[in-house]
Design a protein around this motif. Sequence first.
Motif, PDB file in Angstrom:
ATOM      1  N   THR A 160      23.809  55.588 -41.417  1.00 35.40           N
ATOM      2  CA  THR A 160      22.584  55.210 -42.117  1.00 35.40           C
ATOM      3  C   THR A 160      22.404  53.692 -42.129  1.00 35.40           C
ATOM      4  O   THR A 160      21.305  53.196 -42.277  1.00 35.40           O
ATOM      5  N   GLY A 161      23.506  52.948 -41.956  1.00 33.24           N
ATOM      6  CA  GLY A 161      23.424  51.495 -41.834  1.00 33.24           C
ATOM      7  C   GLY A 161      23.256  51.088 -40.372  1.00 33.24           C
ATOM      8  O   GLY A 161      23.157  51.939 -39.495  1.00 33.24           O
ATOM      9  N   PRO A 162      23.212  49.772 -40.124  1.00 36.33           N
ATOM     10  CA  PRO A 162      22.982  49.295 -38.758  1.00 36.33           C
ATOM     11  C   PRO A 162      24.241  49.372 -37.889  1.00 36.33           C
ATOM     12  O   PRO A 162      25.357  49.239 -38.389  1.00 36.33           O
ATOM     13  N   GLY A 163      24.026  49.572 -36.586  1.00 37.93           N
ATOM     14  CA  GLY A 163      25.140  49.528 -35.650  1.00 37.93           C
ATOM     15  C   GLY A 163      25.300  50.823 -34.880  1.00 37.93           C
ATOM     16  O   GLY A 163      24.495  51.752 -35.002  1.00 37.93           O
ATOM     17  N   ILE A 164      26.337  50.858 -34.062  1.00 33.52           N
ATOM     18  CA  ILE A 164      26.639  52.030 -33.241  1.00 33.52           C
ATOM     19  C   ILE A 164      28.093  52.418 -33.501  1.00 33.52           C
ATOM     20  O   ILE A 164      28.983  51.569 -33.444  1.00 33.52           O
ATOM     21  N   ILE A 165      28.321  53.691 -33.765  1.00 38.79           N
ATOM     22  CA  ILE A 165      29.683  54.181 -33.976  1.00 38.79           C
ATOM     23  C   ILE A 165      30.345  54.392 -32.611  1.00 38.79           C
ATOM     24  O   ILE A 165      29.763  55.005 -31.725  1.00 38.79           O
ATOM     25  N   ARG A 166      31.553  53.839 -32.470  1.00 41.73           N
ATOM     26  CA  ARG A 166      32.303  54.025 -31.218  1.00 41.73           C
ATOM     27  C   ARG A 166      33.571  54.824 -31.495  1.00 41.73           C
ATOM     28  O   ARG A 166      34.042  54.890 -32.639  1.00 41.73           O
ATOM     29  N   ARG A 203      33.298  46.357 -36.572  1.00 44.05           N
ATOM     30  CA  ARG A 203      33.565  44.917 -36.513  1.00 44.05           C
ATOM     31  C   ARG A 203      33.896  44.348 -37.890  1.00 44.05           C
ATOM     32  O   ARG A 203      33.339  43.333 -38.320  1.00 44.05           O
ATOM     33  N   GLY A 204      34.792  45.052 -38.595  1.00 41.73           N
ATOM     34  CA  GLY A 204      35.272  44.534 -39.867  1.00 41.73           C
ATOM     35  C   GLY A 204      34.381  44.819 -41.061  1.00 41.73           C
ATOM     36  O   GLY A 204      34.752  44.533 -42.194  1.00 41.73           O
ATOM     37  N   LYS A 205      33.195  45.393 -40.804  1.00 38.83           N
ATOM     38  CA  LYS A 205      32.273  45.682 -41.908  1.00 38.83           C
ATOM     39  C   LYS A 205      32.202  47.180 -42.159  1.00 38.83           C
ATOM     40  O   LYS A 205      32.185  47.976 -41.229  1.00 38.83           O
ATOM     41  N   ALA A 206      32.148  47.572 -43.416  1.00 34.48           N
ATOM     42  CA  ALA A 206      32.011  48.988 -43.771  1.00 34.48           C
ATOM     43  C   ALA A 206      30.528  49.343 -43.750  1.00 34.48           C
ATOM     44  O   ALA A 206      29.758  48.866 -44.579  1.00 34.48           O
ATOM     45  N   VAL A 207      30.126  50.182 -42.790  1.00 38.22           N
ATOM     46  CA  VAL A 207      28.718  50.558 -42.630  1.00 38.22           C
ATOM     47  C   VAL A 207      28.544  51.997 -43.118  1.00 38.22           C
ATOM     48  O   VAL A 207      29.349  52.877 -42.794  1.00 38.22           O
ATOM     49  N   SER A 208      27.488  52.240 -43.906  1.00 35.72           N
ATOM     50  CA  SER A 208      27.290  53.550 -44.544  1.00 35.72           C
ATOM     51  C   SER A 208      26.945  54.642 -43.543  1.00 35.72           C
ATOM     52  O   SER A 208      26.176  54.424 -42.599  1.00 35.72           O
ATOM     53  N   ALA A 209      27.488  55.815 -43.824  1.00 37.08           N
ATOM     54  CA  ALA A 209      27.189  56.992 -43.008  1.00 37.08           C
ATOM     55  C   ALA A 209      27.104  58.205 -43.907  1.00 37.08           C
ATOM     56  O   ALA A 209      27.663  58.224 -44.998  1.00 37.08           O
TER      57      ALA A 209
END
Lengths: 365, 130
Positions: A288-294, A340-346
């Motif tokens: 739900t946050g920005p970025g791409i899950i790898r 990249r070190g940041k906790a992004v919501s999912a």
Amino acid sequence: MGLRTPLFSEHERLGARIVPFGGWDMPLHYGSQIEEHHAVRRDAGMFDVSHMRPVDIEGPGALPFLRFLLANDVARLQFPGKALYSCMLNEQGGVVDDLIVYARGPDRYRLVVNAGTANKDLAWMNARSIGFEAAIRPRVELAMIAVQGPEARARAEPLLPAAIRANAMQLPSFFAAEGDGWFVGRTGYTGEDGFEIMLPGEQAAGLWLALLAAGVRPCGLGARDTLRLEAGMNLYGQDMDDTVGPLESGLGWTVAWEPAERDFIGRAALTALRDAPARRQFVGLLLTGPGIIRNHLKVLSNGVEMGEIASGGFSPTLERSIAFARVAPGLGETCEVEIRGKAVSARVVKPPFVRHGKILVDRLT
Amino acid sequence: MSNIPTDLKYTKSHEWVRDNADGTVTVGITDHAQEALGDIVFVEAPESGREVDADEATAVVESVKAASDIYSPLAGEVVDSNELLTDTPDVINTSPYDEGWIFRLAPSDMAALDGLLDAAAYEKVVEDDA
């Protein structure tokens, strides 16, 4: 240089970006992976999957052998042409490979195994077949083209040999028809309708070019991966492997526990894991946050590490990142992925994300 | 054959740099780089005001395939980043040298620009890459 399928020069002619995959040189895409993905969801696309290995198992011992070899129960294949998805396990309950098995007639079966594991699989099958009256025959001379999408079967119909055309068009999902050396299954790895067509290698380019002329878009491994991820389908080596079994990779439904007296390789190990409180869960994630899950990123719940990403990427249909994750029990409805070190919501969701062109998960954040 | 405009400077890591002649430069990735990456689906651009060193990872471009760091070709202060990339990151694929720019930088030493590759030298990098 890797192995080449009979369609390699066609891929080069179409300007494909070629990458090594499972020992083969295969097309990653022919320009835009995302457009290829959309073509399969909305119209029709085709994949050269000739690197996958058909293996015929035949003989009076074929059925008892496969009932011992596979975690799903081949005795469920009551009709010729019916197909079954199964894991082939080791004694520890890990997955040697995942495969499709088709019943072809009394004492005759065809398995289709992954490219990168084909040699390992054959060695495994040969070693386990001792005492069974079953011949194991890899069919390296066969090519395979997957035609997938809502329009796929209609586009392929006139190109099928007359001998099997009517039968092929009447196939229910997960059944196959064969004739004239062709083997047509209403199966696939995209979440869309379509065929997987096995045929003699020397005829593959003819079918490929005819499909191209019929408006079927060539698609590479890149689109194949995003399509299967959206469709909630596992990829061997990422989602499960020799050390991670079906109960921790969302494939519990493929294990045939009944009849209880059927002994199959890995049964004891799975039974022990079945009720273990620490058994990991396999869940879908929608970022739900920005970025791409790898792959291999950490999954956190309120900062506490819960597990890791098995397969992650960008979903062209949802236009955001989705993933499969393997996590400790007790993950709630939301979590974070460390990017990249940041906790992004999912958000935790139940795959599949997309089937038959429709989004099946709630996109609300 | 990828497009390599002669009026830009380049790095070995496939960034391009345009001298805006106002004390700032614009940075993006080359046509060759966008083609190698494939469809671009997410860009993490730097905040304005951030001080960066030369060769410091300053932005991230994510394609369907992988995440790639974008290195600042020069030391300086980030003065702007391309907001268009938030919703339409694929403009890097369609217009790598114009609409698909990534950030603007006020270099601490403008003369360092001369130390970067010209188009001919970058073309050799691309050829060696192939």
